[in-house]
Design an enzyme around this catalytic site. Sequence first.
Site, PDB file in Angstrom:
ATOM      1  N   GLU A 105       0.813  -1.219   0.000  1.00 51.68           N
ATOM      2  CA  GLU A 105       0.000   0.000   0.000  1.00 51.68           C
ATOM      3  C   GLU A 105       0.852   1.278   0.000  1.00 51.68           C
ATOM      4  O   GLU A 105       0.388   2.325   0.453  1.00 51.68           O
ATOM      5  CB  GLU A 105      -0.940   0.006   1.205  1.00 51.68           C
ATOM      6  CG  GLU A 105      -1.987  -1.085   1.109  1.00 51.68           C
ATOM      7  CD  GLU A 105      -3.117  -0.838   2.071  1.00 51.68           C
ATOM      8  OE1 GLU A 105      -4.201  -0.470   1.611  1.00 51.68           O
ATOM      9  OE2 GLU A 105      -2.905  -0.996   3.281  1.00 51.68           O
ATOM     10  N   HIS A 124      -0.423   5.531   7.483  1.00 55.28           N
ATOM     11  CA  HIS A 124      -1.585   4.673   7.232  1.00 55.28           C
ATOM     12  C   HIS A 124      -1.658   3.619   8.325  1.00 55.28           C
ATOM     13  O   HIS A 124      -0.643   3.033   8.695  1.00 55.28           O
ATOM     14  CB  HIS A 124      -1.471   3.983   5.868  1.00 55.28           C
ATOM     15  CG  HIS A 124      -2.473   2.884   5.687  1.00 55.28           C
ATOM     16  ND1 HIS A 124      -3.830   3.108   5.767  1.00 55.28           N
ATOM     17  CD2 HIS A 124      -2.323   1.552   5.471  1.00 55.28           C
ATOM     18  CE1 HIS A 124      -4.465   1.959   5.596  1.00 55.28           C
ATOM     19  NE2 HIS A 124      -3.569   0.998   5.427  1.00 55.28           N
ATOM     20  N   HIS A 126      -4.719   0.961  10.837  1.00 56.31           N
ATOM     21  CA  HIS A 126      -6.030   0.309  10.927  1.00 56.31           C
ATOM     22  C   HIS A 126      -6.605   0.381  12.347  1.00 56.31           C
ATOM     23  O   HIS A 126      -7.378  -0.493  12.730  1.00 56.31           O
ATOM     24  CB  HIS A 126      -5.914  -1.170  10.540  1.00 56.31           C
ATOM     25  CG  HIS A 126      -5.166  -1.447   9.281  1.00 56.31           C
ATOM     26  ND1 HIS A 126      -4.364  -2.547   9.112  1.00 56.31           N
ATOM     27  CD2 HIS A 126      -5.083  -0.752   8.118  1.00 56.31           C
ATOM     28  CE1 HIS A 126      -3.827  -2.536   7.895  1.00 56.31           C
ATOM     29  NE2 HIS A 126      -4.243  -1.447   7.272  1.00 56.31           N
ATOM     30  N   HIS A 197     -11.416  -0.558   6.359  1.00 59.95           N
ATOM     31  CA  HIS A 197      -9.974  -0.746   6.279  1.00 59.95           C
ATOM     32  C   HIS A 197      -9.220   0.059   7.348  1.00 59.95           C
ATOM     33  O   HIS A 197      -8.596  -0.513   8.220  1.00 59.95           O
ATOM     34  CB  HIS A 197      -9.527  -0.361   4.856  1.00 59.95           C
ATOM     35  CG  HIS A 197      -8.083  -0.613   4.580  1.00 59.95           C
ATOM     36  ND1 HIS A 197      -7.588  -0.819   3.320  1.00 59.95           N
ATOM     37  CD2 HIS A 197      -7.005  -0.665   5.390  1.00 59.95           C
ATOM     38  CE1 HIS A 197      -6.279  -1.020   3.373  1.00 59.95           C
ATOM     39  NE2 HIS A 197      -5.907  -0.916   4.621  1.00 59.95           N
TER      40      HIS A 197
HETATM   41 ZN   LIG Z   1      -3.929  -0.985   5.209  1.00 59.66          ZN
END
Ligand SMILES: [Zn+2]
Length: 266
Positions: A105, A124, A126, A197
Amino acid sequence: MKNKIFSLALLALTSQVNAASVQEQMEQNPAVKTAVEELVIANHILYDQNAVDGYGHISVRNPANPNTFFLARSVAPSVVKVEDIMEFDMNGKALNGDTRVAYGERFIHSGVLKTRPDINSVIHGHASPILPYGLTGTTLKPVYHMSAFLGEGAPVFEIRNFAQPNPDTDMFVSSPELGDALSKTMGLQYFVLMRGHGYAAGASSIKMAVFRSVYAIQNASIQAEAMKMGQVQYLTPGEAATAQATIEKTIGRPWQLWSERVKKTQ
Ligand SMILES: [Zn+2]
């Protein structure tokens, strides 16, 4: 056979030389050295503060080249070392012939850094308190001064709208096109939810990006608790702007606390 051995030896040599490329830049440019070392500490802090777990990542724009950025190879944030840092272009392509496995990602980072010159660091993750907002359409909004940067609320990236021809994706932002779409959804804000996500956060510096991630997650928990009790009073847009200007001058303080905590456990 001889040729094959020679090729393998050359490949090993090449990857060794290229793996040193970020290190060479660190030796040549103190700003690069600072950025990469800070990036490593940020990885450890994000884990220590429950903003990431075995998954999640943070990038920083190369201070010596605005068209590239640094991001760890595909390892858990808590174990990232300087030697793990790779360099990528704004299409998420690894540079310097670095063939190590990269995060699938990385396009989240390239997509945002490419279109937002005011953002130099992207995170990023979660973190679970964030997830319900992307699922329900309830807007994640600032409930206190610490997360004032959320402004009038975080937009939600709906991957189904951008995945062609099949909307049933694996939920990963795994292409330059999806990275661009995510960045477009983020717009001029600094935080975007990813339905089913997680989230992406951006800031002008690593320290600011870490600060925003930690407090956006706390905001998510507080907002959920408050919503159970009754009508929530959010910061007005005016309060959010004023509080953000004040609080974000002080981010050195939590950074010192968090970085000393992770140094003690190393
Ligand atoms: Zn992710």
